[in-house]
Design a protein around this motif. Structure first.
Motif, PDB file in Angstrom:
ATOM      1  N   ALA A   1       0.855  -1.198  -0.169  1.00 43.98           N
ATOM      2  CA  ALA A   1       0.109  -0.088   0.087  1.00 43.98           C
ATOM      3  C   ALA A   1       0.925   1.394   0.164  1.00 43.98           C
ATOM      4  O   ALA A   1       0.709   2.191  -0.565  1.00 43.98           O
ATOM      5  CB  ALA A   1      -0.791   0.073   1.282  1.00 43.98           C
TER       6      ALA A   1
ATOM      7  N   GLU B   1      -7.806   0.943   1.623  1.00 45.20           N
ATOM      8  CA  GLU B   1      -7.736  -0.708   1.157  1.00 45.20           C
ATOM      9  C   GLU B   1      -8.965  -1.185   1.746  1.00 45.20           C
ATOM     10  O   GLU B   1      -9.256  -1.274   2.934  1.00 45.20           O
ATOM     11  CB  GLU B   1      -6.379  -1.247   2.002  1.00 45.20           C
ATOM     12  CG  GLU B   1      -6.158  -2.694   1.413  1.00 45.20           C
ATOM     13  CD  GLU B   1      -6.778  -3.877   2.426  1.00 45.20           C
ATOM     14  OE1 GLU B   1      -7.219  -4.667   1.976  1.00 45.20           O
ATOM     15  OE2 GLU B   1      -6.826  -3.153   3.552  1.00 45.20           O
TER      16      GLU B   1
ATOM     17  N   PHE C   1      -7.040  -1.150  -3.533  1.00 47.99           N
ATOM     18  CA  PHE C   1      -6.468   0.064  -3.032  1.00 47.99           C
ATOM     19  C   PHE C   1      -7.193   1.042  -3.772  1.00 47.99           C
ATOM     20  O   PHE C   1      -6.526   1.195  -4.950  1.00 47.99           O
ATOM     21  CB  PHE C   1      -4.833  -0.123  -3.142  1.00 47.99           C
ATOM     22  CG  PHE C   1      -4.259  -1.093  -2.468  1.00 47.99           C
ATOM     23  CD1 PHE C   1      -3.933  -1.109  -1.146  1.00 47.99           C
ATOM     24  CD2 PHE C   1      -4.270  -2.536  -2.878  1.00 47.99           C
ATOM     25  CE1 PHE C   1      -3.168  -2.166  -0.496  1.00 47.99           C
ATOM     26  CE2 PHE C   1      -3.584  -3.675  -2.188  1.00 47.99           C
ATOM     27  CZ  PHE C   1      -3.217  -3.329  -0.866  1.00 47.99           C
TER      28      PHE C   1
END
Length: 303
Positions: A84, A197, A297
């Motif tokens: 991420a 996310e 994401f």
């Protein structure tokens, strides 16, 4: 809070009332010990899926012990945050003042503080988690960078900003999206990011499978984009990682089965909870593989 646990919950669509918000807080308060057992020990405890690059050799869960499986889950949960961070450009977007919304026991909050020097306000609606989180922050040497804020996401204090970014790791599915984005638009600086996310629905059956176990039905990416646009945000990143998170469900189910097979001290209630967890993890893994749920994401910018 993200959302991986050992107890079945009734399906909900969104948490709109204060009573519902309180229910979720109490729900996670009650499960802290079980969460720590599966995803601990601390100080960085996560309860969200893991990221498993295709280049890595998977763990042989049929031969591994519960401790070995738990270790693999923890490594790949941290791997998800590192993935991420790369997608979201954390070195410049998540290194200032950030909100970690639905922080759980603060694993992500500690990650952003330790790895990127962020000043983190960790938002939770589970009062029991706040002192645990702050204790972990002190243990990690970032007590001055991480503070817990007990409130619900739709009522973030307006006098506490502006923030550079907000992060939500498998927590935003519990929020009233239009209200949440409207609130974020008032506490983030212009150009600030909302980094999400989350598990998204791609077909009704996938949403139903998720809702049978967790406390809310997932929404679609389009639902998020529309709510964000109405509040002045633009979707600038959308990365699909469904295939690279699929192995989490196999490991999660295998850990549960290993505990059931090896721990003779489990109470009847605990054994029942773990059996529910095992069935749910197997069903979610099947739905993941069939394409009924998507792990993505997203990043939005405030215009």
């Amino acid at each position: 809070m993200s959302n991986l646990d050992e107890l079945s919950s009734p399906p909900q669509t969104a948490l709109e009332s204060q009573d519902e918000v309180g229910i979720v807080g109490q729900y996670y308060d009650d499960k802290t010990a079980r969460l720590v057992r599966k995803y601990g020990p601390g100080p960085r405890i996560h309860y969200h899926v893991g990221h498993y690059p295709s280049s890595q050799t998977p763990l042989n869960v049929q031969e591994a012990t519960a401790d070995a499986i738990r270790g693999s889950i923890r490594i790949h949960q941290e791997g998800l945050l590192r993935y991420a961070a790369k997608i979201w450009g954390a070195e410049h977007r998540l290194s200032g003042r950030i909100l970690d919304v639905g922080c759980g026991l603060g694993g992500g909050s500690l990650f952003w503080a330790q790895e990127y020097g962020a000043d983190v306000t960790a938002v939770t609606n589970a009062p029991e988690h706040a002192p645990i989180l702050e204790g972990f922050a002190r243990e990690c040497g970032v007590g001055g960078q991480v503070r817990a804020l007990v409130c619900d996401a739709m009522h973030l204090p307006l006098d506490d900003g502006p923030y550079d970014a907000a992060v939500a790791i498998e927590s935003s599915g519990y929020f009233d999206r239009p209200q949440w984005f409207e609130r974020l638009a008032r506490v983030l600086r212009p150009g600030g990011s909302v980094c999400i996310e989350e598990v998204f629905t791609t077909r009704p059956h996938g949403a139903d499978v998720w809702a049978e176990y967790f406390y809310t039905k997932p929404a679609s990416v389009l639902d998020y984009a529309e709510a964000a646009k109405a509040a002045g945000f633009e979707l600038v990143d959308d990365v699909d990682a469904t295939s690279e998170t699929q192995p989490f469900w196999e490991e999660s189910a295998a850990w549960t089965k290993a505990v059931l097979d090896s721990d003779d001290t489990l109470s009847a209630v605990a054994r029942r909870q773990l059996r529910i967890s095992l069935l749910a993890n197997q069903a979610l893994g099947t739905e993941w593989q069939a394409g009924g749920l998507r792990l993505g994401f997203l990043r939005f910018e405030l215009r």
